[in-house]
Design a protein around this motif. Structure first.
Motif, PDB file in Angstrom:
ATOM      1  N   ASP A 186      -4.101  -7.683 -62.037  1.00  0.00           N
ATOM      2  CA  ASP A 186      -3.960  -7.296 -60.627  1.00  0.00           C
ATOM      3  C   ASP A 186      -3.309  -8.406 -59.809  1.00  0.00           C
ATOM      4  O   ASP A 186      -3.818  -9.525 -59.747  1.00  0.00           O
ATOM      5  CB  ASP A 186      -5.335  -6.982 -60.021  1.00  0.00           C
ATOM      6  CG  ASP A 186      -5.839  -5.628 -60.480  1.00  0.00           C
ATOM      7  OD1 ASP A 186      -5.025  -4.822 -60.976  1.00  0.00           O
ATOM      8  OD2 ASP A 186      -7.040  -5.380 -60.348  1.00  0.00           O
ATOM      9  N   ASN A 188      -1.501  -9.175 -55.975  1.00  0.00           N
ATOM     10  CA  ASN A 188      -1.537  -8.661 -54.606  1.00  0.00           C
ATOM     11  C   ASN A 188      -0.139  -8.294 -54.107  1.00  0.00           C
ATOM     12  O   ASN A 188       0.580  -9.130 -53.565  1.00  0.00           O
ATOM     13  CB  ASN A 188      -2.177  -9.720 -53.701  1.00  0.00           C
ATOM     14  CG  ASN A 188      -2.591  -9.135 -52.383  1.00  0.00           C
ATOM     15  OD1 ASN A 188      -2.462  -7.922 -52.169  1.00  0.00           O
ATOM     16  ND2 ASN A 188      -3.073  -9.978 -51.506  1.00  0.00           N
ATOM     17  N   THR A 189       0.245  -7.040 -54.325  1.00  0.00           N
ATOM     18  CA  THR A 189       1.570  -6.552 -53.906  1.00  0.00           C
ATOM     19  C   THR A 189       1.418  -5.139 -53.328  1.00  0.00           C
ATOM     20  O   THR A 189       0.333  -4.551 -53.356  1.00  0.00           O
ATOM     21  CB  THR A 189       2.538  -6.442 -55.105  1.00  0.00           C
ATOM     22  OG1 THR A 189       2.096  -5.357 -55.937  1.00  0.00           O
ATOM     23  CG2 THR A 189       2.604  -7.716 -55.930  1.00  0.00           C
ATOM     24  N   LEU A 192      -0.450  -2.347 -55.375  1.00  0.00           N
ATOM     25  CA  LEU A 192      -1.904  -2.171 -55.291  1.00  0.00           C
ATOM     26  C   LEU A 192      -2.286  -1.330 -54.070  1.00  0.00           C
ATOM     27  O   LEU A 192      -3.197  -0.515 -54.138  1.00  0.00           O
ATOM     28  CB  LEU A 192      -2.610  -3.531 -55.241  1.00  0.00           C
ATOM     29  CG  LEU A 192      -2.652  -4.325 -56.553  1.00  0.00           C
ATOM     30  CD1 LEU A 192      -3.684  -5.433 -56.453  1.00  0.00           C
ATOM     31  CD2 LEU A 192      -2.979  -3.440 -57.741  1.00  0.00           C
ATOM     32  N   SER A 193      -1.576  -1.530 -52.952  1.00  0.00           N
ATOM     33  CA  SER A 193      -1.856  -0.692 -51.775  1.00  0.00           C
ATOM     34  C   SER A 193      -1.535   0.759 -52.102  1.00  0.00           C
ATOM     35  O   SER A 193      -2.249   1.681 -51.697  1.00  0.00           O
ATOM     36  CB  SER A 193      -1.011  -1.115 -50.574  1.00  0.00           C
ATOM     37  OG  SER A 193      -0.711  -2.456 -50.617  1.00  0.00           O
ATOM     38  N   GLN A 203      -8.717   0.014 -49.273  1.00  0.00           N
ATOM     39  CA  GLN A 203      -7.941  -1.043 -49.927  1.00  0.00           C
ATOM     40  C   GLN A 203      -8.757  -2.311 -50.164  1.00  0.00           C
ATOM     41  O   GLN A 203      -8.637  -2.959 -51.196  1.00  0.00           O
ATOM     42  CB  GLN A 203      -6.700  -1.380 -49.100  1.00  0.00           C
ATOM     43  CG  GLN A 203      -5.711  -2.212 -49.911  1.00  0.00           C
ATOM     44  CD  GLN A 203      -4.422  -2.474 -49.161  1.00  0.00           C
ATOM     45  OE1 GLN A 203      -4.076  -1.730 -48.271  1.00  0.00           O
ATOM     46  NE2 GLN A 203      -3.720  -3.518 -49.531  1.00  0.00           N
ATOM     47  N   LEU A 207      -9.215  -4.088 -53.714  1.00  0.00           N
ATOM     48  CA  LEU A 207      -8.762  -5.464 -53.963  1.00  0.00           C
ATOM     49  C   LEU A 207      -9.918  -6.335 -54.444  1.00  0.00           C
ATOM     50  O   LEU A 207      -9.735  -7.242 -55.256  1.00  0.00           O
ATOM     51  CB  LEU A 207      -8.149  -6.069 -52.688  1.00  0.00           C
ATOM     52  CG  LEU A 207      -6.889  -5.377 -52.140  1.00  0.00           C
ATOM     53  CD1 LEU A 207      -6.344  -6.126 -50.935  1.00  0.00           C
ATOM     54  CD2 LEU A 207      -5.798  -5.249 -53.185  1.00  0.00           C
ATOM     55  N   MET A 218      -7.756 -12.328 -57.416  1.00  0.00           N
ATOM     56  CA  MET A 218      -6.540 -11.605 -57.761  1.00  0.00           C
ATOM     57  C   MET A 218      -5.373 -12.588 -57.906  1.00  0.00           C
ATOM     58  O   MET A 218      -5.411 -13.668 -57.307  1.00  0.00           O
ATOM     59  CB  MET A 218      -6.289 -10.655 -56.615  1.00  0.00           C
ATOM     60  CG  MET A 218      -5.004  -9.937 -56.664  1.00  0.00           C
ATOM     61  SD  MET A 218      -5.081  -8.576 -55.520  1.00  0.00           S
ATOM     62  CE  MET A 218      -6.380  -7.616 -56.246  1.00  0.00           C
ATOM     63  N   GLN A 220      -1.464 -13.954 -57.388  1.00  0.00           N
ATOM     64  CA  GLN A 220      -0.438 -13.927 -56.349  1.00  0.00           C
ATOM     65  C   GLN A 220       0.935 -13.771 -57.015  1.00  0.00           C
ATOM     66  O   GLN A 220       1.130 -14.265 -58.131  1.00  0.00           O
ATOM     67  CB  GLN A 220      -0.472 -15.220 -55.517  1.00  0.00           C
ATOM     68  CG  GLN A 220      -1.768 -15.397 -54.725  1.00  0.00           C
ATOM     69  CD  GLN A 220      -2.007 -14.243 -53.759  1.00  0.00           C
ATOM     70  OE1 GLN A 220      -1.081 -13.700 -53.159  1.00  0.00           O
ATOM     71  NE2 GLN A 220      -3.272 -13.831 -53.622  1.00  0.00           N
TER      72      GLN A 220
END
Ligand code: NAI
Length: 252
Positions: A186, A188-189, A192-193, A203, A207, A218, A220
């Motif tokens: 995973d 964070n981009t 994922l949203s 969300q 997350l 998560m 980066q």
């Protein structure tokens, strides 16, 4: 400057991992063709590179289209005079089971996640062969290695990416072309949203799931980018056919 004078193509270059990698490749000296469906966002990334003193061009394209891939490769060659590095990274996800997935959705996921890599290699390998070598990095996923729930087409497509990478490495290694996959957990981009939206989940709680990983967080985008820079550079000169996992320890 591990990539001085190298010429790179990054697909999905306007997205989370693609943007971070485009910037990281440029910071190591590479000229970067930022390829994305989203023309405006691709141009913004190319401009970010140019304003930091680097060389970049934005190319709007649908990577599942052979005509678009041919145009991307021709443009990169015309602008930079060659292609040494390709990061096949554009990808989409559908969070559905086999029962819920339409044939059209299945084909679209495979078109973007799998056929695009075949098409890019079909058109870029001859250029790399003529130049004496190159490095191709394909974005797989932890779910391409171990599977995951409610994402049948995505898991199948990413498994295909991992094994296609091995087959490409076997076929083109003798020409000096290395082919590896990078397999994030995973990160964070926007993807994922998008997943949270598809699943109808909040969300924040989506997350927070990454908190049970060994590294307790998560990833980066820049952390995946550094793995790609390593695979692109001569620092990984004896690495090919590998599935490099960048996931905070979550999929062991
Ligand atoms: P993202 O959604 O931020 O970026 C994806 C980019 O690909 C977007 O800019 C989008 O416009 C572009 N794109 C989509 N379809 C395209 C097409 N047909 N032609 C050209 N460009 C297209 O998502 P992210 O996370 O940066 O995804 C990059 C790659 O990483 C994908 O292959 C994804 O499957 C993979 N990945 C991401 C993980 C994550 O947790 N974010 C985990 C594992 C793998």
């Amino acid at each position: 400057m591990r990539l001085k004078n190298k010429k790179a193509i990054v697909t999905g270059g306007a997205g989370g991992i693609g943007r971070a990698t485009s910037l990281a490749l440029a910071a190591e000296g590479a000229a970067v063709a930022v390829v994305d469906l989203n023309a405006e966002a691709a141009e913004a990334v190319a401009e970010e590179i140019r304003s930091a003193g680097g060389t970049a061009v934005a190319i709007a394209a649908d990577v599942s289209s052979e005509a678009d891939i041919e145009r991307v490769v021709a443009t990169a060659q015309a602008e930079f005079g060659g292609v040494d590095v390709v990061f096949n990274n554009a990808g989409i996800i559908r969070r559905t089971t086999a029962v819920e997935t339409t044939v059209e959705e299945w084909d679209r996921v495979f078109g973007v996640n799998v056929r695009a890599i075949f098409l890019m290699c079909k058109h870029v390998v001859p250029i790399m062969e003529a130049a004496g070598g190159g490095s191709i990095i394909n974005t797989g996923s932890g779910w391409g290695l171990k599977g995951g729930g409610q994402a049948i087409s995505y898991c199948a497509s990413k498994g295909a990416v991992v094994n296609m990478t091995r087959a490409l490495a076997i076929d083109h290694g003798p020409a000096g072309i290395r082919v590896n996959s990078v397999n994030p957990g995973d990160v964070n981009t926007g993807m994922l949203s998008d997943e949270a939206r598809q699943l109808g989940q909040d969300q924040a709680s989506f997350l927070a799931e990454a908190a049970d990983r060994p590294l307790r967080r998560m990833g980066q985008p820049g952390e995946v980018a550094q793995a790609v820079v390593w695979l692109a550079s001569d620092d990984s000169s004896y690495v090919t056919g590998a599935a490099l996992v960048v996931d905070g320890g979550g999929i062991a």
